[in-house]
Design an enzyme around this catalytic site. Sequence first.
Site, PDB file in Angstrom:
ATOM      1  N   ARG A 117      13.748  57.513  59.988  1.00  0.00           N
ATOM      2  CA  ARG A 117      14.433  57.140  58.755  1.00  0.00           C
ATOM      3  C   ARG A 117      13.530  56.319  57.828  1.00  0.00           C
ATOM      4  O   ARG A 117      13.367  56.648  56.649  1.00  0.00           O
ATOM      5  CB  ARG A 117      15.647  56.320  59.164  1.00  0.00           C
ATOM      6  CG  ARG A 117      16.642  56.005  58.147  1.00  0.00           C
ATOM      7  CD  ARG A 117      17.741  55.199  58.841  1.00  0.00           C
ATOM      8  NE  ARG A 117      18.337  55.938  59.939  1.00  0.00           N
ATOM      9  CZ  ARG A 117      19.331  56.796  59.780  1.00  0.00           C
ATOM     10  NH1 ARG A 117      19.850  56.997  58.599  1.00  0.00           N
ATOM     11  NH2 ARG A 117      19.825  57.453  60.822  1.00  0.00           N
ATOM     12  N   THR A 118      12.941  55.278  58.366  1.00  0.00           N
ATOM     13  CA  THR A 118      12.087  54.408  57.550  1.00  0.00           C
ATOM     14  C   THR A 118      10.834  55.157  57.079  1.00  0.00           C
ATOM     15  O   THR A 118      10.410  55.043  55.943  1.00  0.00           O
ATOM     16  CB  THR A 118      11.682  53.160  58.361  1.00  0.00           C
ATOM     17  OG1 THR A 118      12.859  52.502  58.797  1.00  0.00           O
ATOM     18  CG2 THR A 118      10.865  52.193  57.527  1.00  0.00           C
ATOM     19  N   LYS A 138      -5.277  56.161  73.807  1.00  0.00           N
ATOM     20  CA  LYS A 138      -6.511  56.038  74.592  1.00  0.00           C
ATOM     21  C   LYS A 138      -6.899  54.581  74.791  1.00  0.00           C
ATOM     22  O   LYS A 138      -7.989  54.279  75.262  1.00  0.00           O
ATOM     23  CB  LYS A 138      -7.649  56.784  73.890  1.00  0.00           C
ATOM     24  CG  LYS A 138      -7.399  58.268  73.756  1.00  0.00           C
ATOM     25  CD  LYS A 138      -8.463  58.941  72.896  1.00  0.00           C
ATOM     26  CE  LYS A 138      -8.003  60.313  72.438  1.00  0.00           C
ATOM     27  NZ  LYS A 138      -8.279  60.543  71.006  1.00  0.00           N
ATOM     28  N   ARG A 144       4.620  50.294  61.245  1.00  0.00           N
ATOM     29  CA  ARG A 144       5.729  49.914  62.129  1.00  0.00           C
ATOM     30  C   ARG A 144       5.144  49.777  63.522  1.00  0.00           C
ATOM     31  O   ARG A 144       4.349  50.619  63.932  1.00  0.00           O
ATOM     32  CB  ARG A 144       6.749  51.047  62.135  1.00  0.00           C
ATOM     33  CG  ARG A 144       7.829  50.863  63.176  1.00  0.00           C
ATOM     34  CD  ARG A 144       9.077  50.576  62.495  1.00  0.00           C
ATOM     35  NE  ARG A 144      10.262  50.592  63.278  1.00  0.00           N
ATOM     36  CZ  ARG A 144      11.438  50.433  62.696  1.00  0.00           C
ATOM     37  NH1 ARG A 144      11.517  50.320  61.386  1.00  0.00           N
ATOM     38  NH2 ARG A 144      12.519  50.408  63.411  1.00  0.00           N
ATOM     39  N   HIS A 183      11.588  42.990  58.761  1.00  0.00           N
ATOM     40  CA  HIS A 183      11.642  44.335  58.187  1.00  0.00           C
ATOM     41  C   HIS A 183      11.948  44.124  56.700  1.00  0.00           C
ATOM     42  O   HIS A 183      13.045  44.393  56.240  1.00  0.00           O
ATOM     43  CB  HIS A 183      12.743  45.142  58.899  1.00  0.00           C
ATOM     44  CG  HIS A 183      12.757  46.594  58.568  1.00  0.00           C
ATOM     45  ND1 HIS A 183      11.799  47.207  57.794  1.00  0.00           N
ATOM     46  CD2 HIS A 183      13.628  47.576  58.914  1.00  0.00           C
ATOM     47  CE1 HIS A 183      12.085  48.491  57.684  1.00  0.00           C
ATOM     48  NE2 HIS A 183      13.197  48.732  58.353  1.00  0.00           N
TER      49      HIS A 183
END
Lengths: 155, 303
Positions: free
Chosen positions: B51-52, B80, B101, B129
């Site tokens: 969504r974001t 890795k 994020r 956020h």
Amino acid sequence: MEKEDLRKELKVSAIENGTVIDHIPSKNVFQVIKILNLSEYQNQLLIGTNLDSNKMGKKGIIKVSNKFFKSDEINKIALVAPTATLIIIKNFEVVEKKKVEVPDYAENIVKCFNPNCITNNEEIATKFTVIDKKELKLRCHYCEKITARNNISFR
Amino acid sequence: MKNKSLVSINDFTRAEHVRILELAGAFEKNPRQHILQDFVVATLFFEPSTRTRLSFESAATRLGAKVIGFTDSSSSSVQKGESLRDTILTVSNYCDIIVMRHPREGSARFASEVAKVPVINAGDGANQHPTQTLLDMYSIRKTQGSLENLNIAFVGDLKYGRTVHSLVQALCNYNTTFHFVSPLELKLPSAVKIDIKQRNLVYHQSTDLLDVIPKVDILYMTRIQKERFSDPLDYEKVKNTYVLHNEMLAGAKPNLRVLHPLPRVNEITTDVDSNPMAYYFTQALNGVFVRQALLASILGVVD
Ligand SMILES: [Zn+2]
């Protein structure tokens, strides 16, 4: 010299010039050495730990020859040794005695208590703002969570 | 705001928040402008949040920017064992701004210190956020005409909801009267209340949703998660107490709007959706305009 006096003399061996850091909690003596970077120190350095103390039961003491700390440098140890007293010696004489003060910021001394903080998961120096000196509350610059006296630990 | 990173809502001043909301209003009127066609936006999603990410990518693409990045860390070099520092340093070479994020708290602040380009935090663990906060502010301002002197109710999980914490922090600048409605187990943490108390703002705490509805201008709903309760029986006791049904809005003020950060599970029943007071889907759309405003002002294309 009498045997008793000699023993005492060895225990508290005087320095000509420098700083005595007294009343350090025994378990944190080596933290203090680390914070002040004294393991690399080139001059005379005397370290005592688990010494008897009327005030504290057991205490630690560090004597640093030819070294006079700046207050923002020495105050860093207040986080691990809030009870510490500083004795400034010049020509074998005590010229000043003072208490350490909790600093406004703490860089790379304290561990963030939040296990999910990035500083506990990457190689990053921790940074804290001390938001309450009396209760010892530190806000992490990264995760913004508050590490307090009851969950403080050191790097 | 040129070249300024946005990690926490308080990184921007009140005046800067207001400016972003004004710019977002202009983008809402005219969302397709190719003002970022010379820019590359990197979206680094170390954990998935479709969504974001889509909201940011839509915002960037509608302004003509190129978007590069990854959608979760399994498809990147992080898998890795590359450090965050190395990933950010490398990606900085390829883009003009980073949107990230990450599951760890503080990751975005660290990235903003390492990166050669500005960083927008799209969620760092349970911490911040800020673009969600700005879109919430935009939605409140748009539906109420102003952010000042409103009565705002927060309902549900007020203990763990970072969305709630940041929005409360931001609203402390606007003489808000707060109404906190939650089960006792999920009350607002005292660390968040410090801001409210410092500004001498009024707040009420209660466990009764119905009682609060007639008093407020905004009803901000959040989801109560079962995992938050140590005793599953406690969850069973409260799970239906904080669900909004359409008939509960009968006594509401006509200007009341219902907000929700989405996704919703069952805390707002679908019969509310057709009520003109339901605003949560428009709220999500507003996120695109706010993100356009942020990208354009941080990249220095608008002042
Ligand atoms: Zn932290």
